[in-house]
Design an enzyme around this catalytic site. Structure first.
Site, PDB file in Angstrom:
ATOM      1  N   GLY A 216      -3.092  48.698 -37.604  1.00 42.36           N
ATOM      2  CA  GLY A 216      -2.179  48.090 -37.323  1.00 42.36           C
ATOM      3  C   GLY A 216      -2.261  46.958 -36.269  1.00 42.36           C
ATOM      4  O   GLY A 216      -3.542  46.555 -36.008  1.00 42.36           O
ATOM      5  N   ASN A 217      -1.149  46.305 -35.800  1.00 41.74           N
ATOM      6  CA  ASN A 217      -1.441  45.265 -34.828  1.00 41.74           C
ATOM      7  C   ASN A 217      -0.292  45.393 -33.629  1.00 41.74           C
ATOM      8  O   ASN A 217       0.911  46.079 -34.081  1.00 41.74           O
ATOM      9  CB  ASN A 217      -1.757  43.868 -35.294  1.00 41.74           C
ATOM     10  N   ARG A 218      -0.309  44.563 -32.801  1.00 44.61           N
ATOM     11  CA  ARG A 218       0.726  44.701 -31.576  1.00 44.61           C
ATOM     12  C   ARG A 218       1.930  43.664 -32.126  1.00 44.61           C
ATOM     13  O   ARG A 218       2.603  43.568 -30.970  1.00 44.61           O
ATOM     14  CB  ARG A 218      -0.003  44.365 -30.314  1.00 44.61           C
TER      15      ARG A 218
END
Ligand code: C5P
Length: 405
Positions: A216-218
């Site tokens: 995932g990412n932020r």
């Protein structure tokens, strides 16, 4: 800004019960300097922070504190006061007051005035940043916005309790400026997207490695959600394709929740035809070639993941221009922001790209604040840094301009 930009305006200032109530004193002075006539109503909570007498001295009129003051009611009843106002300004607007307004409570003087008026209402919220970020408060704000209430701030910065975040009352000068008729002309673009359909993608995507892990990412989704809300308030029909985020759906927006890049692509194309596409999502560039059916066990010292490219949704959208009037992309960069953004504008055949620098304190992915520059083929616009909600409004304003260019 002209000194008398509120000349002749009758402003009813409603003061809520928060520490920022002391700034409302300065606000009275500024409103009067701008030419307004001011009357003040206070909630019970506000009177714990500042005295009615202080407001009376500055406004030149008796301060109203309760529905049950027969002397005050005899000189001007509360319904008459609600009718007297050309506009109502609530500052500071606490979380409680916003909740009451959103739900139509009328259990004290201030809420009753707000329900009894037909004048435009402006709220300047101030509270603890977690209270501001709470989905309940955000849903209440979205309800109020959808009802045409003008929202000013809150600003990001140090808060009274020693924390920092979005929750500070906007400066009195900024509030008075936002009330001016010139500022109100911005409202004229409010319905500028009426009749148009806007598809917005927002948030991260999660690419599953196995039943328990993902890449995932932020991205928080805040910018995309704010853009969707802003487009909706300007009259557009909005479909918001949201990756996994914890955000309230903006009022009046159709939301489709997705998880992976592949699902996002499918949902985006299912939402077409549309007039405008705004790709604000941080779509994963790679996904596991084949997610494991069972939890991957640790065995060797190292583990190589076999990843394949995801579809570039934005490029695909831009390539199928059928009916689309404007395609807008985002570029989150850690360096050479302008260079990379302009490169993507051309490579992905976009009409507009919005670039921001990530990996810096106070901005980018998880923050409520951002600093952005938009680029198009023969122009660029640097937006004043600030809250993502305000930047979203500024971006939609630019989109309206580019549509008409
Ligand atoms: O190339 P980069 O990923 O930095 O481009 C960012 C822009 O492209 C964003 O608007 C993002 O929503 C979009 N994008 C996309 N599909 C991908 C990757 C990025 O739509 N697979």
């Amino acid at each position: 800004m002209a000194d008398d930009n509120l000349k002749g305006q009758r402003v009813l200032l409603c003061v809520g019960g928060g520490i920022a109530a002391y700034k409302a004193l300065e606000l009275v002075r500024r409103l009067r300097e701008a030419g307004a006539q001011v009357q003040v109503a206070m909630t019970a909570g506000a009177q714990h922070f500042v005295t009615p007498l202080s407001f009376q001295a500055l406004s030149g009129s008796p301060t109203r504190t309760t529905l049950w003051d027969s002397a005050a009611e005899a000189s001007m009843g509360h319904i008459e006061l609600a009718r007297w106002a050309d506009r109502i300004l609530i500052a500071p607007a606490t979380a409680d007051l916003l909740a009451k307004l959103a739900h139509g409570f009328a259990d004290d003087l201030v809420t009753t005035l707000c329900l009894a008026t037909t004048a435009p209402i402006t709220v300047a919220p101030a509270m603890n940043h977690r209270m501001w970020g709470h989905p309940a408060t955000q849903a209440n704000i979205a309800t109020l916005r959808a009802r045409g209430v003008q929202v000013i701030g809150p600003e990001d910065g140090p808060l009274a309790e020693g924390e920092s975040g979005p929750g500070r009352l906007s400066e009195p000068g900024a509030i008075v400026a936002a009330l001016s008729p010139q500022a109100e002309s911005a409202v004229a673009i409010d319905q500028a997207l009426k009749g148009l359909k806007v598809v917005v993608s927002a948030g991260p995507t999660y690419e599953d490695l196995d039943p328990v892990r993902y890449l995932g990412n932020r991205s928080s989704g805040k910018m995309g959600f704010a853009v969707a809300d802003s487009a909706r308030r300007r009259g557009a029909e909005v479909v918001l394709i949201a990756g996994p985020v914890h955000l309230a759906t903006p009022a009046g927006v159709k939301r489709v929740d997705v998880r992976s890049a592949a699902q996002m692509r499918e949902a985006v194309f299912a939402a077409f035809p549309a007039d405008i596409y705004i790709g604000a999502a941080a779509v994963a560039d790679y996904t596991p070639r084949a997610p494991a059916a069972n939890k991957i066990k640790k065995s060797n010292e190292s583990l190589a993941l076999d990843l394949v490219r995801t579809p570039d949704i934005l490029s695909e959208v831009a390539a199928q221009t059928q009916g689309l009037k404007l395609v807008v992309g985002f570029a989150a960069e850690t360096e050479n922001v302008a260079g990379y953004a302009r490169g993507k504008l051309v490579a992905k055949h976009l009409d507009l790209i919005v670039a921001n620098r990530v990996g810096v304190a106070d901005g980018g992915f998880e923050s409520d604040q951002n600093a952005m520059t938009a680029y198009w083929q023969d122009g660029e616009r640097v937006f004043n840094p600030g809250a993502k909600t305000r930047l979203a409004d500024d971006l939609i304003e630019l989109i309206v301009e580019r549509l008409n260019a």
